[in-house]
Design a protein around this motif. Structure first.
Motif, PDB file in Angstrom:
ATOM      1  N   VAL A 108      -7.356  49.840 -82.806  1.00 17.73           N
ATOM      2  CA  VAL A 108      -6.591  48.905 -82.006  1.00 17.73           C
ATOM      3  C   VAL A 108      -5.147  49.323 -82.114  1.00 17.73           C
ATOM      4  N   ALA A 155      -5.733  43.058 -77.516  1.00 20.09           N
ATOM      5  CA  ALA A 155      -6.128  44.368 -78.024  1.00 20.09           C
ATOM      6  C   ALA A 155      -7.342  44.231 -78.937  1.00 20.09           C
ATOM      7  N   ALA A 162     -11.128  45.790 -78.311  1.00 18.23           N
ATOM      8  CA  ALA A 162     -11.838  46.602 -79.295  1.00 18.23           C
ATOM      9  C   ALA A 162     -13.204  46.007 -79.545  1.00 18.23           C
TER      10      ALA A 162
END
Lengths: 358, 358
Positions: free
Chosen positions: A119, A126, A130
DNA sequence: CGCCGCCATGTTGGCGCTAACATCAACCGC
DNA sequence: GCGGTTGATGTTAGCGCCAACATGGCGGCG
């Protein structure tokens, strides 16, 4: 590419197959060993109910052909991937790299493998991205190694998978493993007070970081409990550079005789700032760090710091995850009060601390 | 045939309740969108020949169901896993961690994922074992990040998979990506000579390490080319500790005015040894490192060093691997003279170097 | 206007493996 | 010796997806 005689099932059953690169399948082994595919499967999975002689025959057939079970086929049939996903952040941060290493190492002792997703920012999005990657990518469980931004609110992960978070905090809903920061900090600060310092300044990590916050809180409480004054806190960003910049300001405060830095890198920058300002460590100012990098013993002076047992953290994370994966196959949906494993840190006394000047 | 006869509920009498919330499959999406599974597949794989209206219908059906393609099934059907294996070593070594990070990062920009296997020792067997794990574990290509022990003889990997080795060396048979060590070393040594030092001592990495050997050779050649004497070499193990121990000996050699250390960590130990011996850096002795750790700028004094572009190395490795994977699907068997990509290092001048004392 | 080819879409088969059931032999106790 | 076990092995039917071919509508062109 079209032809190649790629269907071996068709013609030439026994004859020298086209020997095309296609790896041997269970059926090949079965044919060679003169058993059914199912028996090969049983041998491959170490089931008990196979005659010893048969097992040997199958094993040698496997070896002869260089057979390896096809993971994809197995996963498809069983619905389990034998794979653990790891969400990790900046590997330049020593701690993250150490944790990743020990996780990989621990997983390797099982028959799982590890898929890593990085990440790049600390934003919720984010992390979520992921996560999506991993969920798509066929894993049976996930370890999140991001102690930085784990706002309870933020981390509400769409996932039916078992999760373990590497971060010792009681606030969020996932099982977690992490250092007992408070204990480490207490040891560090107490060490300085015991040396005779009236109080201890704090060079903290970024305010949006959980461990940074916890360390700051622990520092504060320790001083409070000892009945000492709590100087204002300075916030860095974990980097040596920030330690240096803030250190230059700290160096100008003559009342400061001891500083606790939230990690070793900032402590390094601080050491340099103090040195440049003509405030010798530890004669004039004592410094304690946190992490115990391999290099810290060779700073000038060698850094007193708090050792974190990253290996243990990785090991425990994996253990906890496997535990969950077994106990909660897919049912339950009961996040059950988030087990939390705490790993004890340890103060390492070196040359950067001494009694204050008389 | 499209009827729901496939319902497991029908086939399994009295079996476990249908409670098992199985994730939506292609068939579910197809049914909802009123198309065939094949069309869903085409949409999922972004094929061009789908009517725009149909595509939208399918996409929204996917979203509605939260559909994610099953990687295992796809892999089984296509024979490709969309997965890259990485063999890595000690992640405590800064460089390894950096490379891993950039590899992961680069892979993330494709639709592949990364499976990591750690190797714990530098033995051939350990590498081979890691390899076996990966081959078993369904990857389409492998990146080996172990610059340490890559004896050409040792690394004869049973594998039909594309391989890229992170290590700039002409001697082995695999495509490789790495720093142009020789160039970096030349810059470092030349920098010292230009400052006026008569010659430069070398604190080398372990003798069984390729990059260490290459750096030592480059150091030797640079001095030779400049017509200088080449002092005896000392070998460390990359650690700050070894740098310190050897540094104590170096500090006793009054003729030494400049040292080139094969990495920053050893340079750190060296700095401390020189400091303790009362030989100020850079006034009395100049020091240059290699790697450019984030911390090196905050050593005392800030370290002049050679920056390695780990990001670029990772990126290039992935590019090279993908390239191979596409060009050599499974045929060929022609390892073709091992392409080698070289990434340029860069000298970073800081405070640890100066002209020798007059 | 009839044939061709092109496009969007559907149908069929099977990737390699395993779960669940089926089979079959050996063996048990009474 | 016979129903009932047990243990080793075989058989069947998919897991979810995609490659290859099949189909059918449509416009172009001689």
């Amino acid at each position: 590419m079209a032809q190649d005689g790629k269907r071996r099932a068709g013609a030439t059953p026994g004859a020298s197959a086209a020997a095309r690169a296609r790896p041997p399948s269970m059926a090949d082994v079965a044919a060679l060993a003169g058993v059914s595919g199912q028996t090969v499967s049983r041998v491959a999975n170490n089931r008990s109910n196979v005659d010893e002689a048969t097992r040997e025959r199958v094993l040698s057939a496997m070896k002869m052909l260089g057979y390896r079970p096809n993971t994809a086929a197995r996963a498809l049939a069983t619905g389990r991937f034998r794979m653990i996903g790891v969400v990790t952040f900046d590997l330049r941060a020593h701690g993250n790299a150490r944790v990743l290493e020990s996780v990989v190492s621990a997983v390797q002792d099982t028959d799982y493998s590890v898929s890593v997703v990085a990440v790049r920012s600390h934003s919720e999005q984010a992390v979520r991205e992921a996560f999506d990657r991993l969920s798509t990518q066929a894993v049976d469980g996930i370890i999140v190694n991001e102690p930085q931004m784990l706002d309870t609110a933020a981390l509400r992960l769409r996932s039916d998978l078992p999760i373990v978070v590497v971060d010792r905090d009681d606030r969020h809903r996932y099982p977690a493993v992490g250092s007992d920061d408070a204990e480490g900090v207490r040891a560090a600060v107490t060490h300085l007070l015991d040396l005779g310092h009236h109080t201890v300044a704090h060079l903290a990590g970024p305010q949006d970081s959980y461990p940074a916050r916890r360390r700051a809180e622990a520092w504060h409480r320790t001083l409070k409990d000892a009945g000492r004054l709590t100087p204002p806190v300075d916030y860095g960003d974990w980097s040596a550079e920030s330690g240096y910049l803030i250190g230059r300001q700290i160096a100008e405060r003559p009342d400061v005789t001891a500083v606790f830095a939230a990690n070793d890198q900032m402590a390094l920058g601080l050491l340099r700032a103090l040195h440049e300002a003509g405030r010798p460590v530890p004669d004039d100012v004592s410094v304690v760090g946190f992490d115990n990098l391999a290099e810290s013993a060779y700073f000038l002076p060698p850094l007193t710091t708090v050792n974190q047992d990253f290996e243990e953290i990785g090991r425990q994370s994996v253990a906890l995850l496997l535990d969950q994966m077994e106990s909660a196959p897919a049912e339950g949906t009961a996040p059950r009060g988030a087990a939390a494993v705490s790993v004890a840190p340890r103060l390492v006394v070196r040359g950067s601390t001494a009694p204050p000047r008389a």
